[in-house]
Design an enzyme around this catalytic site. Sequence first.
Site, PDB file in Angstrom:
ATOM      1  N   HIS A  78     -55.915 -61.130 -80.468  1.00 13.88           N
ATOM      2  CA  HIS A  78     -56.747 -62.015 -79.651  1.00 13.88           C
ATOM      3  C   HIS A  78     -56.486 -61.803 -78.172  1.00 13.88           C
ATOM      4  O   HIS A  78     -57.312 -62.135 -77.337  1.00 13.88           O
ATOM      5  CB  HIS A  78     -56.471 -63.477 -79.992  1.00 13.88           C
ATOM      6  CG  HIS A  78     -56.747 -63.807 -81.411  1.00 13.88           C
ATOM      7  ND1 HIS A  78     -58.016 -63.876 -81.921  1.00 13.88           N
ATOM      8  CD2 HIS A  78     -55.926 -64.056 -82.457  1.00 13.88           C
ATOM      9  CE1 HIS A  78     -57.961 -64.173 -83.203  1.00 13.88           C
ATOM     10  NE2 HIS A  78     -56.713 -64.271 -83.553  1.00 13.88           N
ATOM     11  N   HIS A 103     -49.791 -64.065 -70.930  1.00 11.86           N
ATOM     12  CA  HIS A 103     -51.092 -63.475 -71.259  1.00 11.86           C
ATOM     13  C   HIS A 103     -52.122 -64.089 -70.326  1.00 11.86           C
ATOM     14  O   HIS A 103     -51.843 -65.090 -69.660  1.00 11.86           O
ATOM     15  CB  HIS A 103     -51.455 -63.733 -72.727  1.00 11.86           C
ATOM     16  CG  HIS A 103     -51.521 -65.191 -73.061  1.00 11.86           C
ATOM     17  ND1 HIS A 103     -50.439 -65.907 -73.518  1.00 11.86           N
ATOM     18  CD2 HIS A 103     -52.528 -66.093 -72.955  1.00 11.86           C
ATOM     19  CE1 HIS A 103     -50.782 -67.170 -73.702  1.00 11.86           C
ATOM     20  NE2 HIS A 103     -52.058 -67.313 -73.353  1.00 11.86           N
ATOM     21  N   HIS A 105     -56.308 -65.297 -69.902  1.00 13.65           N
ATOM     22  CA  HIS A 105     -57.613 -65.578 -70.507  1.00 13.65           C
ATOM     23  C   HIS A 105     -58.689 -65.102 -69.535  1.00 13.65           C
ATOM     24  O   HIS A 105     -58.782 -65.612 -68.421  1.00 13.65           O
ATOM     25  CB  HIS A 105     -57.763 -67.080 -70.774  1.00 13.65           C
ATOM     26  CG  HIS A 105     -56.778 -67.587 -71.779  1.00 13.65           C
ATOM     27  ND1 HIS A 105     -57.053 -67.644 -73.122  1.00 13.65           N
ATOM     28  CD2 HIS A 105     -55.503 -68.015 -71.651  1.00 13.65           C
ATOM     29  CE1 HIS A 105     -55.996 -68.103 -73.777  1.00 13.65           C
ATOM     30  NE2 HIS A 105     -55.032 -68.340 -72.906  1.00 13.65           N
ATOM     31  N   GLU A 116     -59.362 -71.429 -68.740  1.00  6.68           N
ATOM     32  CA  GLU A 116     -59.442 -72.431 -69.798  1.00  6.68           C
ATOM     33  C   GLU A 116     -59.497 -73.823 -69.175  1.00  6.68           C
ATOM     34  O   GLU A 116     -60.331 -74.641 -69.534  1.00  6.68           O
ATOM     35  CB  GLU A 116     -58.237 -72.301 -70.718  1.00  6.68           C
ATOM     36  CG  GLU A 116     -58.221 -70.978 -71.475  1.00  6.68           C
ATOM     37  CD  GLU A 116     -57.541 -71.119 -72.804  1.00  6.68           C
ATOM     38  OE1 GLU A 116     -56.376 -71.550 -72.821  1.00  6.68           O
ATOM     39  OE2 GLU A 116     -58.167 -70.786 -73.832  1.00  6.68           O
ATOM     40  N   HIS A 129     -51.213 -67.574 -68.397  1.00  5.03           N
ATOM     41  CA  HIS A 129     -50.290 -68.497 -69.065  1.00  5.03           C
ATOM     42  C   HIS A 129     -48.931 -67.841 -69.234  1.00  5.03           C
ATOM     43  O   HIS A 129     -48.838 -66.771 -69.843  1.00  5.03           O
ATOM     44  CB  HIS A 129     -50.830 -68.885 -70.446  1.00  5.03           C
ATOM     45  CG  HIS A 129     -52.028 -69.780 -70.379  1.00  5.03           C
ATOM     46  ND1 HIS A 129     -52.898 -69.943 -71.417  1.00  5.03           N
ATOM     47  CD2 HIS A 129     -52.474 -70.580 -69.374  1.00  5.03           C
ATOM     48  CE1 HIS A 129     -53.845 -70.806 -71.054  1.00  5.03           C
ATOM     49  NE2 HIS A 129     -53.607 -71.201 -69.815  1.00  5.03           N
ATOM     50  N   THR A 216     -53.872 -73.816 -76.907  1.00  4.05           N
ATOM     51  CA  THR A 216     -55.333 -73.816 -76.731  1.00  4.05           C
ATOM     52  C   THR A 216     -56.039 -73.042 -77.839  1.00  4.05           C
ATOM     53  O   THR A 216     -57.257 -73.015 -77.881  1.00  4.05           O
ATOM     54  CB  THR A 216     -55.729 -73.209 -75.368  1.00  4.05           C
ATOM     55  OG1 THR A 216     -55.271 -71.852 -75.313  1.00  4.05           O
ATOM     56  CG2 THR A 216     -55.135 -74.003 -74.227  1.00  4.05           C
TER      57      THR A 216
HETATM   58 ZN   LIG Z   1     -53.178 -69.001 -73.283  1.00  5.73          ZN
END
Ligand SMILES: [Zn+2]
Length: 250
Positions: A78, A103, A105, A116, A129, A216
């Site tokens: 992911h 990582h 997003h 997010e 994050h 999340t």
């Molecule tokens: Zn994250």
Amino acid sequence: MIGLIFCVLCVSGAAWTYTGPKGVQHWSKSYPFCGGVFQSPIDLQTPLLQYDPSLVPIEVHNYDLLAHEQLTLGNSGHAVKLYLPSKMYILGLPNRYSAVELHVHWGSPNTPAGSEHTIDGKRFAAELHVVHFNSKKYSNVSVAADKSDGLAVLAVLIEVSGGGACGEEAGPHCLGILLKLLMQKYYQKVQVPAFNIRHLLPLRLDQYYRYDGSLTTPPCYPSVLWTVFRNPITISHTQYILCKLTQLAL
Ligand SMILES: [Zn+2]
Ligand SMILES: *[C@@H]1O[C@H](CO)[C@@H](O)[C@H](O)[C@H]1NC(C)=O
């Protein structure tokens, strides 16, 4: 280049996705914690925020990694995750939290912006994050992941500045690291030189939003103490496009 990136197979058969029959609206069928009252992310609405004088600046320790310290870059199916050594830790929270991974997003092909968290409804280009676990109480992140005081995530909103060439100082490693990853076979872990992770955070670590929330993504455990820094960091447009394309190809 873009053709090459989109030719790479998508990871299919994963237990969850962001869209489609296993998308966000359906997560709670397989992952009962998803969609609960602690569900993150949230929209931070400034009229509702309350100043809390008990909150102290975040202190980061041993974030200044050197190039000879190799870090593992992995593909979870992911997201691209950069695994961090547990000697990195943060203070200023109710417990001592040690680093696990970071990582970013980047959003989906259909979303111009991928953060997010939003602030008064404003979505940012992307969101970093840095995940930590409560190392005072738990022996590792697997044990901590579903505990109410198990995890702490530092979230950094990312803005894109106009123009900019490859390899600029802000977030210089994103580009090289992700392109290197693309060249590898899927799921193969690669080693990359470490760098000063502090450079990925905004200058001011004393201005942030704090709330109790969750992972999340599935399994959405309500175990995360969130720190969303008030000030975004800036990356160049080139970096943003390349990083986003690279991530989307996963
Ligand atoms: Zn994250
Ligand atoms: C985490 O710690 C638990 C309990 O100490 C142990 O059983 C488990 O194997 C550890 N997991 C990892 C991934 O190290």
